[in-house]
Design an enzyme around this catalytic site. Sequence first.
Site, PDB file in Angstrom:
ATOM      1  N   PHE A 168       0.841  -1.117   0.097  1.00  0.00           N
ATOM      2  CA  PHE A 168       0.119  -0.041   0.278  1.00  0.00           C
ATOM      3  C   PHE A 168       0.840   1.259  -0.031  1.00  0.00           C
ATOM      4  CE2 PHE A 168      -1.521   3.225   3.276  1.00  0.00           C
ATOM      5  CZ  PHE A 168      -2.489   3.948   2.303  1.00  0.00           C
ATOM      6  N   SER A 169       0.492   2.423  -0.899  1.00  0.00           N
ATOM      7  CA  SER A 169       1.186   3.676  -0.860  1.00  0.00           C
ATOM      8  C   SER A 169       2.622   3.346  -1.226  1.00  0.00           C
ATOM      9  CB  SER A 169       0.771   4.510   0.661  1.00  0.00           C
ATOM     10  OG  SER A 169       1.230   5.617   0.423  1.00  0.00           O
ATOM     11  N   GLY A 170       3.395   3.893  -0.174  1.00  0.00           N
ATOM     12  CA  GLY A 170       4.829   3.632  -0.450  1.00  0.00           C
ATOM     13  C   GLY A 170       5.003   2.436  -0.655  1.00  0.00           C
TER      14      GLY A 170
END
Length: 630
Positions: A168-170
């Site tokens: 998720f995300s980074g």
Amino acid sequence: MHDRGSSHRSLFTPSRGMRFAALLLAGASCGPLEGGAPEEQAASDVAQVESGLTQVTGFGTNPGNLLMYRHVPASMPANAPLVVVLHGCTQMAAAMESTGWTAAANVYKFYVVYAQQQSSNNSTSCFNWFEPGDIARGGGEALSIKQMVDNMKSAYSVDSARVFVAGFSGGGYMVPVMLATYPDVFSAGAVNSGGPYKCATSMTSAFSCMSPGVDKTPAAWGDLVRGAYSGYTGARPRVSIWHGTSDFTVKNSNATEAMEQWTNVHGIDQTADFTETVAGFPHKEYRDSAGTTLVETYDLTGMGHGVAIDPQYSYPGSSTVCGATGSFMSDVNICASYYQAKFFGLTGGGGGGTGDTTAPTVNLTAPADGATVSGTVTLTASASDAVGVTRVEFYVDGSLAGSDSAAPYELGWDSTGVANGTHSLSAKAFDAAGNSATDADTSVTVSNSGGGSTPVTVSFTSIAADDGYLKANADGSAAALGTLTNLALGKGTDGKFNRSFLSFDTSSLPDGATISRAYLSVSYSSGSGDPWASPADNTLVIDVNSGTFNAATTEVSDWDAAASASAVAGIAKFTAGTTNSEDFSGAGLSSIHKTGKTQLRLRFTQDQAGTAYLFVKDGTNATLTVVYTP
């Protein structure tokens, strides 16, 4: 742990790290956000790590200086799968347990590794998906994560052919790093609110990558992946891409670019081969010639920066629920971890982690083999499977005509769309584990009156050299040519109003053709605000000119030049992906030039009250589809 050195850590000064954290935390409020404050969530995460996961030390040289945690369900079978899970910025490893991966592992019997970043490497605990030393094969954080997989293989009976990664995300940006650099290790990956591999190679460019995004051709994106492990000739990992359409931290244009990257890597086109709605969200599949889904996308309409969960949903065959509310966990009534595990092939066969390998049974029951048909024909199939049939697809002469996801499996097929004569029909059923089977033994004779007036569908791509956009004051004065690569519409930051032009060479249409339908397809690049809502009920429309407005390429006088037909179709609001206009009006159809170029002008009917615009892609990303009879 291996010391990465002060020169590496100096990249993350407190001021830059705080800026990165502020951006991400601000983005969290763009979508559903539940649970405590970040500090409270971090304390909770520490407790979860201490009580729910087991830390593993000494798992390799660990050049990325990461932490490793593992979850091993009870009663594990031999040769079980492994999923590596990567958290987002400001998170710790155990935060990702709230997305449901540990719960799913307990149900379906697979191992889970949770990698964790350290604040000494990145002040906001982001994986360094933008640092060249961390995203190359054989070094940095990428090698540390690969060494975690090696450690699990040495300690447990892990199936090397079923190792997967989700993030998720980074961590979502780090997933394609692992797929690109270690395609010999990972069979598939799931990207949540991330983007394509090598979207950025520095912290500065990372901000541009996240928003407004980076636009490259599919081939250029694909080359970056191929260059990550030069000389590799084996199978490439399959990819599942999930993104909220209201994600203002990582713009959802990243999802489109990631789709373009991985479809190109797999050597398939960027046109979805199957489209459906799952829990109210658009789901698209991109397949190879054998019908295998290599890339899929979920557009999570209205969701912000987060992972989709559904705590009211129990994994099939169990009472275990999907995920728990918390920071960056978005309860939008769809369980991402389940559908991603299903995409990985982990959910079939009633658990055990071995996967269901038994194909469903399917039979095309109507029309009968050898029948003569005309007009609209109801195609009917029966299908069954031990773990459940998810859909049945119907094919005419090998081309997908449509599908049905619930019994009785039926499809209304308009036989007037093909020539009179013999045609083959087939049905293909899919089960919950992704297995499929095809019944392709039906042949019918189509006999429609009119004997041969078969509609022809052709798509034209716009001529990039002719495309362009103009900007002018509200009264049309002081018009000037735009200079950006993509085409602008609406009011820009300079206070000017933008109109865009697309040019198509439609000279291949037969002179005597009767055009019955036409529509424009355009792809979203980026934008600001809502140009459809400022003023309210604004409309994006298309003008058509039979031939060029003036010169072939866009010029200033095209701004208010007379068109052959005005406002022939509208384009509804869209904020991601590709959308189609309404069908052209009769006047629009009559204005399509059969012996030369057809140019389209895209414009809003009202001037925006404030800055609100979108950019659309031109060239091969814009298509004009025309249906005609010779």
